[in-house]
Design a protein around this motif. Structure first.
Motif, PDB file in Angstrom:
ATOM      1  N   ARG A 402       0.828  -1.205   0.000  1.00  0.00           N
ATOM      2  CA  ARG A 402       0.000   0.000   0.000  1.00  0.00           C
ATOM      3  C   ARG A 402       0.860   1.251   0.000  1.00  0.00           C
ATOM      4  O   ARG A 402       0.617   2.205  -0.767  1.00  0.00           O
ATOM      5  CB  ARG A 402      -0.911   0.006   1.230  1.00  0.00           C
ATOM      6  N   ASP A 403       1.882   1.265   0.855  1.00  0.00           N
ATOM      7  CA  ASP A 403       2.755   2.442   0.960  1.00  0.00           C
ATOM      8  C   ASP A 403       3.500   2.686  -0.346  1.00  0.00           C
ATOM      9  O   ASP A 403       3.635   3.839  -0.789  1.00  0.00           O
ATOM     10  CB  ASP A 403       3.745   2.260   2.112  1.00  0.00           C
ATOM     11  N   TYR A 404       3.976   1.620  -0.971  1.00  0.00           N
ATOM     12  CA  TYR A 404       4.724   1.797  -2.222  1.00  0.00           C
ATOM     13  C   TYR A 404       3.790   2.220  -3.358  1.00  0.00           C
ATOM     14  O   TYR A 404       4.147   3.062  -4.181  1.00  0.00           O
ATOM     15  CB  TYR A 404       5.443   0.497  -2.578  1.00  0.00           C
ATOM     16  N   LEU A 409       1.783   6.542  -7.051  1.00  0.00           N
ATOM     17  CA  LEU A 409       0.718   7.408  -7.540  1.00  0.00           C
ATOM     18  C   LEU A 409       1.110   8.888  -7.411  1.00  0.00           C
ATOM     19  O   LEU A 409       0.876   9.688  -8.323  1.00  0.00           O
ATOM     20  CB  LEU A 409      -0.574   7.142  -6.774  1.00  0.00           C
ATOM     21  N   LYS A 410       1.717   9.235  -6.285  1.00  0.00           N
ATOM     22  CA  LYS A 410       2.148  10.621  -6.090  1.00  0.00           C
ATOM     23  C   LYS A 410       3.277  10.974  -7.058  1.00  0.00           C
ATOM     24  O   LYS A 410       3.317  12.067  -7.626  1.00  0.00           O
ATOM     25  CB  LYS A 410       2.617  10.825  -4.653  1.00  0.00           C
ATOM     26  N   GLU A 411       4.211  10.045  -7.227  1.00  0.00           N
ATOM     27  CA  GLU A 411       5.377  10.324  -8.071  1.00  0.00           C
ATOM     28  C   GLU A 411       4.989  10.486  -9.538  1.00  0.00           C
ATOM     29  O   GLU A 411       5.504  11.374 -10.231  1.00  0.00           O
ATOM     30  CB  GLU A 411       6.399   9.195  -7.927  1.00  0.00           C
ATOM     31  N   TYR A 412       4.091   9.657 -10.033  1.00  0.00           N
ATOM     32  CA  TYR A 412       3.785   9.663 -11.469  1.00  0.00           C
ATOM     33  C   TYR A 412       2.643  10.616 -11.830  1.00  0.00           C
ATOM     34  O   TYR A 412       2.566  11.081 -12.972  1.00  0.00           O
ATOM     35  CB  TYR A 412       3.423   8.250 -11.932  1.00  0.00           C
ATOM     36  N   PHE A 413       1.739  10.894 -10.881  1.00  0.00           N
ATOM     37  CA  PHE A 413       0.571  11.700 -11.244  1.00  0.00           C
ATOM     38  C   PHE A 413       0.471  13.025 -10.503  1.00  0.00           C
ATOM     39  O   PHE A 413      -0.262  13.906 -10.934  1.00  0.00           O
ATOM     40  CB  PHE A 413      -0.710  10.877 -11.027  1.00  0.00           C
ATOM     41  N   GLY A 414       1.186  13.157  -9.396  1.00  0.00           N
ATOM     42  CA  GLY A 414       1.255  14.432  -8.708  1.00  0.00           C
ATOM     43  C   GLY A 414      -0.101  15.035  -8.398  1.00  0.00           C
ATOM     44  O   GLY A 414      -0.964  14.408  -7.783  1.00  0.00           O
ATOM     45  N   GLU A 415      -0.298  16.268  -8.867  1.00  0.00           N
ATOM     46  CA  GLU A 415      -1.534  16.998  -8.601  1.00  0.00           C
ATOM     47  C   GLU A 415      -2.672  16.619  -9.545  1.00  0.00           C
ATOM     48  O   GLU A 415      -3.776  17.162  -9.431  1.00  0.00           O
ATOM     49  CB  GLU A 415      -1.263  18.502  -8.701  1.00  0.00           C
ATOM     50  N   ALA A 427      -7.184  -1.673  -1.892  1.00  0.00           N
ATOM     51  CA  ALA A 427      -7.431  -0.816  -3.047  1.00  0.00           C
ATOM     52  C   ALA A 427      -7.346   0.650  -2.639  1.00  0.00           C
ATOM     53  O   ALA A 427      -7.536   0.998  -1.466  1.00  0.00           O
ATOM     54  CB  ALA A 427      -8.803  -1.116  -3.658  1.00  0.00           C
ATOM     55  N   VAL A 428      -7.068   1.492  -3.621  1.00  0.00           N
ATOM     56  CA  VAL A 428      -6.994   2.935  -3.415  1.00  0.00           C
ATOM     57  C   VAL A 428      -8.026   3.607  -4.314  1.00  0.00           C
ATOM     58  O   VAL A 428      -8.099   3.308  -5.513  1.00  0.00           O
ATOM     59  CB  VAL A 428      -5.583   3.484  -3.730  1.00  0.00           C
ATOM     60  N   TRP A 429      -8.818   4.496  -3.742  1.00  0.00           N
ATOM     61  CA  TRP A 429      -9.806   5.256  -4.503  1.00  0.00           C
ATOM     62  C   TRP A 429      -9.129   6.524  -5.020  1.00  0.00           C
ATOM     63  O   TRP A 429      -8.675   7.348  -4.251  1.00  0.00           O
ATOM     64  CB  TRP A 429     -10.992   5.606  -3.606  1.00  0.00           C
ATOM     65  N   THR A 430      -9.046   6.663  -6.326  1.00  0.00           N
ATOM     66  CA  THR A 430      -8.362   7.803  -6.940  1.00  0.00           C
ATOM     67  C   THR A 430      -9.351   8.610  -7.765  1.00  0.00           C
ATOM     68  O   THR A 430     -10.085   8.067  -8.592  1.00  0.00           O
ATOM     69  CB  THR A 430      -7.216   7.328  -7.849  1.00  0.00           C
ATOM     70  N   GLU A 431      -9.363   9.915  -7.545  1.00  0.00           N
ATOM     71  CA  GLU A 431     -10.218  10.819  -8.307  1.00  0.00           C
ATOM     72  C   GLU A 431      -9.336  11.727  -9.162  1.00  0.00           C
ATOM     73  O   GLU A 431      -8.392  12.342  -8.668  1.00  0.00           O
ATOM     74  CB  GLU A 431     -11.089  11.661  -7.371  1.00  0.00           C
ATOM     75  N   TRP A 432      -9.658  11.786 -10.452  1.00  0.00           N
ATOM     76  CA  TRP A 432      -8.863  12.563 -11.388  1.00  0.00           C
ATOM     77  C   TRP A 432      -9.319  14.019 -11.381  1.00  0.00           C
ATOM     78  O   TRP A 432     -10.504  14.313 -11.450  1.00  0.00           O
ATOM     79  CB  TRP A 432      -8.982  11.975 -12.797  1.00  0.00           C
ATOM     80  N   LYS A 433      -8.361  14.921 -11.302  1.00  0.00           N
ATOM     81  CA  LYS A 433      -8.647  16.359 -11.305  1.00  0.00           C
ATOM     82  C   LYS A 433      -8.407  16.986 -12.674  1.00  0.00           C
ATOM     83  O   LYS A 433      -8.538  18.193 -12.837  1.00  0.00           O
ATOM     84  CB  LYS A 433      -7.795  17.058 -10.244  1.00  0.00           C
ATOM     85  N   VAL A 434      -8.046  16.140 -13.630  1.00  0.00           N
ATOM     86  CA  VAL A 434      -7.862  16.590 -15.012  1.00  0.00           C
ATOM     87  C   VAL A 434      -8.805  15.786 -15.895  1.00  0.00           C
ATOM     88  O   VAL A 434      -9.192  14.667 -15.544  1.00  0.00           O
ATOM     89  CB  VAL A 434      -6.397  16.403 -15.477  1.00  0.00           C
ATOM     90  N   PRO A 435      -9.218  16.343 -17.046  1.00  0.00           N
ATOM     91  CA  PRO A 435     -10.144  15.608 -17.927  1.00  0.00           C
ATOM     92  C   PRO A 435      -9.522  14.316 -18.450  1.00  0.00           C
ATOM     93  O   PRO A 435      -8.452  14.337 -19.054  1.00  0.00           O
ATOM     94  CB  PRO A 435     -10.398  16.609 -19.063  1.00  0.00           C
ATOM     95  N   VAL A 436     -10.195  13.209 -18.221  1.00  0.00           N
ATOM     96  CA  VAL A 436      -9.723  11.904 -18.685  1.00  0.00           C
ATOM     97  C   VAL A 436     -10.927  11.071 -19.114  1.00  0.00           C
ATOM     98  O   VAL A 436     -11.900  10.960 -18.369  1.00  0.00           O
ATOM     99  CB  VAL A 436      -8.950  11.136 -17.592  1.00  0.00           C
ATOM    100  N   ASN A 437     -10.879  10.494 -20.297  1.00  0.00           N
ATOM    101  CA  ASN A 437     -11.893   9.544 -20.733  1.00  0.00           C
ATOM    102  C   ASN A 437     -11.443   8.160 -20.270  1.00  0.00           C
ATOM    103  O   ASN A 437     -10.546   7.551 -20.860  1.00  0.00           O
ATOM    104  CB  ASN A 437     -12.040   9.585 -22.256  1.00  0.00           C
ATOM    105  N   LEU A 438     -12.064   7.670 -19.204  1.00  0.00           N
ATOM    106  CA  LEU A 438     -11.585   6.438 -18.582  1.00  0.00           C
ATOM    107  C   LEU A 438     -11.758   5.213 -19.472  1.00  0.00           C
ATOM    108  O   LEU A 438     -10.909   4.313 -19.472  1.00  0.00           O
ATOM    109  CB  LEU A 438     -12.305   6.215 -17.249  1.00  0.00           C
ATOM    110  N   MET A 439     -12.846   5.134 -20.241  1.00  0.00           N
ATOM    111  CA  MET A 439     -13.029   3.993 -21.135  1.00  0.00           C
ATOM    112  C   MET A 439     -11.965   3.989 -22.226  1.00  0.00           C
ATOM    113  O   MET A 439     -11.422   2.940 -22.578  1.00  0.00           O
ATOM    114  CB  MET A 439     -14.429   4.030 -21.753  1.00  0.00           C
ATOM    115  N   LYS A 440     -11.669   5.173 -22.736  1.00  0.00           N
ATOM    116  CA  LYS A 440     -10.620   5.273 -23.758  1.00  0.00           C
ATOM    117  C   LYS A 440      -9.268   4.912 -23.171  1.00  0.00           C
ATOM    118  O   LYS A 440      -8.451   4.224 -23.804  1.00  0.00           O
ATOM    119  CB  LYS A 440     -10.597   6.691 -24.328  1.00  0.00           C
TER     120      LYS A 440
END
Length: 494
Positions: A402-404, A409-415, A427-440
């Protein structure tokens, strides 16, 4: 057709000499099949043993054995100086025999000859892939399980006398229930006896039994605004109305539950308070007490699903609602052995004794046999303290993962994303703050050997989020999966 030898037996009898099934049984079964489907009508005269052996290119003794088998099963009868006949009246014989000139014996029918109900609700929502890297919603790593130890325990029990294991009834192994009730008392604060336990095969089976007994068409069931899709499917099958309640950082919104109860009759509230599915937030202690009071005041059932209670890292877990229930309003569903090998996992239901009696009736219909050997192994693991030792060891590994994973996630996606480090679960619940089409994004990742099932994707006008399981990855796999995810985020954003 004057001669029985004129029937084209070779068109519907094939012999596989490499099969483990004897040749005479292959012929017998195919002849019976032809009789049952009307290709050899009742009253048809069969060739002599010598003639049929020549037609099929087998030894005459083989055909003798075939006819003996058909005679023993009651398909044919023999008359001296007349021959061997298929038992029954000689009706429409000529028509059926002539049809052999145009038609071979049909395969098993592709469709039924009757109508039946279908359900889109129960369509399988799960997807599968051959990709090397696969995100799931929080499944343990089977590679960490001590299969050898389980196998030795299982083998040891198999060698024992039946009376030492105990008799099995539709309610499960008494030995396992006794030990499991004590385990749940100590680990989850449930003051129960074995009479409050029902052993099932899975959480889904538990949900099905509860729904069959407690829900009727037209009932209203409250669930979290985001909830476990599989359970919702089970609820919908019963014809209930599902209403959603918002979720925040302290879990389900209790005031919203109260407002709904003031306006209409609520039959059940389903929740996963330890780690809400899918967001992983924990229901606060204050809200737990409020919900218990509301349930007593308005008479609705609380169906508590503790699907990952065993996985907690930073502090002691908050005890289940069922541990504080004094009015009999809570049905508690859980799983045992989730961190063990798949074959050694089981589900259970905790409830007052009066409804438990009704649940046993349903279990006796859908799973009367059970698995006494597996349950006995689990009971011994509890009695000998082995389950606690294994959990302690595996929790250390999952905490490190979990820690790694959250570090990556912080290192590759930051803000670009927002998440909280979960206090437990896989599991980790992640919410995207930038526009992303998840199916695509999911389709793009498959090209790089990373599979993200659609059941992990949550996207609407106000939310773009993913529930990403980390428990099944080692460090190398985890980093590779995150790298692929990061690369494809950039690719679809260009």
């Amino acid at each position: 057709m004057n001669s029985p030898a004129e029937i084209p037996y070779q068109s519907f009898i094939t012999i596989d000499r490499s099969s483990e099934v004897s040749v005479y049984m292959q012929i017998s079964n195919q002849l019976i099949n032809a009789i049952q489907r009307g290709f050899l009508p009742f009253g048809t005269k069969l060739p002599g043993t010598r003639t049929l052996s020549m037609i099929l290119a087998v030894h005459r003794n083989t055909i003798v054995a075939v006819y003996d088998e058909l005679l023993a099963q009651g398909w044919i009868e023999s008359f001296p100086n007349k021959g061997t006949f298929i038992i029954g009246k000689d009706q429409n014989k000529d028509v059926a025999v002539k049809s052999f000139k145009k038609n071979h014996l049909e395969n098993y029918p592709k469709t039924t000859g009757f109508s039946f109900k279908t359900s889109n609700i129960l369509d399988n929502p799960f997807e599968y892939s051959e990709c090397e890297y696969i995100f799931n919603d929080g499944i343990p790593d089977v590679r960490l399980t001590q299969v050898d130890q389980y196998s030795r325990n299982y083998s040891s029990i198999l060698k024992r006398k039946a009376y030492k294991i105990g008799q099995y009834n539709q309610d499960g192994s008494e030995f396992f229930k006794q030990n499991l009730s004590q385990y749940l008392n100590l680990s989850r604060g449930l003051p129960i006896s074995k009479n409050n336990l029902l052993i099932t095969r899975s959480t889904e089976m538990s949900m099905y039994i509860v729904s069959e007994i407690l829900l009727s068409a037209g009932d209203t069931v409250l669930v979290g605004e985001l909830s476990y899709f599989s359970v919702n499917m089970i609820f919908q099958r019963t014809g209930v109305k599902i209403s959603s309640v918002s979720i925040d950082e302290d879990g389900i919104n209790v005031e919203e539950v109260r407002r709904i109860c003031e306006k209409q009759k609520i039959r059940m509230l389903y929740l996963t308070p330890h780690h809400h599915y899918p967001t992983t937030v924990t229901l606060s202690a204050a809200r737990r007490l409020e919900l218990l009071n509301l349930a007593h005041e308005y008479g609705f059932i609380i169906l508590e699903d503790d699907y990952d209670y065993d996985f907690h890292y930073d502090k002691s877990p908050i005890l289940p609602l069922a541990s504080a229930d004094t009015e009999g309003m809570v049905i508690y569903i859980g799983s045992f052995g989730k961190s063990l090998a798949p074959g050694f996992r089981t589900g259970f239901i905790v409830a007052p004794e009066n409804i438990m009696a009704e649940m046993r009736k349903y279990l006796g219909i859908i799973d009367r046999q059970g698995d006494i050997l597996m349950e006995h192994v689990l009971g011994e693991m509890i009695a000998e303290g082995e389950i606690n030792r294994y959990l302690k060891k595996s929790l250390k590994i999952y905490k490190e993962r979990r820690d790694y994973f959250t570090f990556l996630l912080k290192e590759y996606f930051g803000e670009s994303i927002d998440f909280k480090v979960p206090s437990g679960g896989l599991a980790v619940w992640t919410e995207w703050k930038v526009p992303v089409n998840l199916m695509k994004l999911s389709k793009q990742c498959v090209k790089d050997n990373l599979f993200i099932p659609k059941t992990l994707l949550y996207q609407n006008r106000n939310l773009t989020a993913m529930r990403l399981g980390f428990g099944n990855f080692n460090d190398h796999e985890m980093k590779t999966a995150v790298e692929i995810l990061s690369h494809n985020i950039k690719t679809i954003s260009e």
